[in-house]
Enzyme design. Sequence first.
Site, PDB file in Angstrom:
ATOM      1  N   ASN A  10      44.606  25.530  23.817  1.00 57.45           N
ATOM      2  CA  ASN A  10      44.791  25.794  25.244  1.00 57.45           C
ATOM      3  C   ASN A  10      44.343  24.561  26.026  1.00 57.45           C
ATOM      4  O   ASN A  10      43.156  24.299  26.172  1.00 57.45           O
ATOM      5  CB  ASN A  10      43.968  27.027  25.642  1.00 57.45           C
ATOM      6  CG  ASN A  10      44.083  27.354  27.123  1.00 57.45           C
ATOM      7  OD1 ASN A  10      44.916  26.794  27.843  1.00 57.45           O
ATOM      8  ND2 ASN A  10      43.248  28.261  27.590  1.00 57.45           N
ATOM      9  N   LYS A  12      44.653  24.069  29.124  1.00 49.94           N
ATOM     10  CA  LYS A  12      44.211  24.453  30.472  1.00 49.94           C
ATOM     11  C   LYS A  12      44.847  23.520  31.517  1.00 49.94           C
ATOM     12  O   LYS A  12      45.971  23.081  31.338  1.00 49.94           O
ATOM     13  CB  LYS A  12      42.684  24.499  30.541  1.00 49.94           C
ATOM     14  CG  LYS A  12      42.089  25.419  29.458  1.00 49.94           C
ATOM     15  CD  LYS A  12      40.623  25.675  29.625  1.00 49.94           C
ATOM     16  CE  LYS A  12      40.125  26.586  28.501  1.00 49.94           C
ATOM     17  NZ  LYS A  12      38.710  26.934  28.650  1.00 49.94           N
ATOM     18  N   HIS A  96      43.178  35.523  29.893  1.00 53.42           N
ATOM     19  CA  HIS A  96      42.086  34.575  29.652  1.00 53.42           C
ATOM     20  C   HIS A  96      40.954  34.842  30.633  1.00 53.42           C
ATOM     21  O   HIS A  96      41.177  35.176  31.796  1.00 53.42           O
ATOM     22  CB  HIS A  96      42.594  33.142  29.795  1.00 53.42           C
ATOM     23  CG  HIS A  96      41.637  32.132  29.247  1.00 53.42           C
ATOM     24  ND1 HIS A  96      40.527  31.714  29.946  1.00 53.42           N
ATOM     25  CD2 HIS A  96      41.609  31.468  28.058  1.00 53.42           C
ATOM     26  CE1 HIS A  96      39.860  30.842  29.208  1.00 53.42           C
ATOM     27  NE2 HIS A  96      40.493  30.665  28.063  1.00 53.42           N
ATOM     28  N   GLU A  98      39.071  33.027  32.275  1.00 47.78           N
ATOM     29  CA  GLU A  98      39.078  32.236  33.511  1.00 47.78           C
ATOM     30  C   GLU A  98      39.951  32.897  34.571  1.00 47.78           C
ATOM     31  O   GLU A  98      39.633  32.890  35.757  1.00 47.78           O
ATOM     32  CB  GLU A  98      39.540  30.805  33.208  1.00 47.78           C
ATOM     33  CG  GLU A  98      38.502  30.029  32.423  1.00 47.78           C
ATOM     34  CD  GLU A  98      39.033  28.846  31.642  1.00 47.78           C
ATOM     35  OE1 GLU A  98      38.240  28.188  30.981  1.00 47.78           O
ATOM     36  OE2 GLU A  98      40.260  28.599  31.696  1.00 47.78           O
ATOM     37  N   GLU A 166      37.013  35.850  22.950  1.00 50.31           N
ATOM     38  CA  GLU A 166      36.383  34.687  23.548  1.00 50.31           C
ATOM     39  C   GLU A 166      35.162  35.111  24.365  1.00 50.31           C
ATOM     40  O   GLU A 166      35.310  35.549  25.509  1.00 50.31           O
ATOM     41  CB  GLU A 166      37.367  33.951  24.461  1.00 50.31           C
ATOM     42  CG  GLU A 166      38.569  33.386  23.732  1.00 50.31           C
ATOM     43  CD  GLU A 166      39.266  32.323  24.571  1.00 50.31           C
ATOM     44  OE1 GLU A 166      39.404  31.201  24.092  1.00 50.31           O
ATOM     45  OE2 GLU A 166      39.651  32.625  25.713  1.00 50.31           O
ATOM     46  N   GLY A 172      33.591  26.481  26.947  1.00 50.61           N
ATOM     47  CA  GLY A 172      33.343  25.236  27.650  1.00 50.61           C
ATOM     48  C   GLY A 172      31.879  24.939  27.924  1.00 50.61           C
ATOM     49  O   GLY A 172      31.554  24.018  28.665  1.00 50.61           O
ATOM     50  N   SER A 212      34.123  27.094  22.449  1.00 54.29           N
ATOM     51  CA  SER A 212      33.481  25.858  21.993  1.00 54.29           C
ATOM     52  C   SER A 212      33.659  25.614  20.495  1.00 54.29           C
ATOM     53  O   SER A 212      32.762  25.112  19.817  1.00 54.29           O
ATOM     54  CB  SER A 212      31.994  25.847  22.374  1.00 54.29           C
ATOM     55  OG  SER A 212      31.848  25.898  23.784  1.00 54.29           O
TER      56      SER A 212
END
Length: 253
Positions: A10, A12, A96, A98, A166, A172, A212
Amino acid sequence: MGRKFFVGGNWKCNGTSAEVKKIVETLNAGQVPSTDVVEVVLSPPYVFLPVVKSSLKPDFQVAAQNCWVKKGGAYTGEISAEMLVNLEVPWVILGHSERRALLNESNEFVGDKVAYALSKGLKVIACVGETLEQREAGTTMEVVAAQTKAIADRVTDWTNVVIAYEPVWAIGTGKVATPEQAQEVHCELRKWLEANISPEVASSTRIIYGGSVNGANCKELAAKPDVDGFLVGGASLKPEFIDIINSATVKSA
């Protein structure tokens, strides 16, 4: 038959034309296992999808990072599932963390998006995961089960669904769920699928880990029985992504 290892990258909201060209060149030059060992899917920003799709070697597929919940129309800034199908983009990432956090996408909205994308012939990487506060409160499985249930309530055929677990606290941040933590959630999630959908769906659905993942930790994570691959963020922009793809050999061995 075992579940085929799956590695998604991904990208992003990253990349310029020059950077994307360099990433694709690195991927194309990399020595990776054959497609019967690992399925590799790259997810660049929308604007780079056509060029990445046309320049990647055929062993690799592409995914969009999102799509709209219904047919196109007066939805400024959105991309429909039909458009992705028209571009022959086979995969889409939905739910996701985010988007859940920054754009307030609810479990139900994500479930609707997954169902609609599947109905149009797309394959879906459906993301679930808990925040640090939820993990510390001991509600990880409650959260992940609710996110998965919103999809299960709307989907009857799981053939084209990959679940990406996730943990939000590991995305991240440089923090990684230990292999034992990842295995525990993946195992419990598989038990949930068995109890609430069917043993067949539980045994065949791939549950991949994201948070990560890098070249240093991927093999240890890949060795866990219920970890069927990875959804990789930052490391998918770097040469070490080849090492992550190659961790699939841990399973095939």
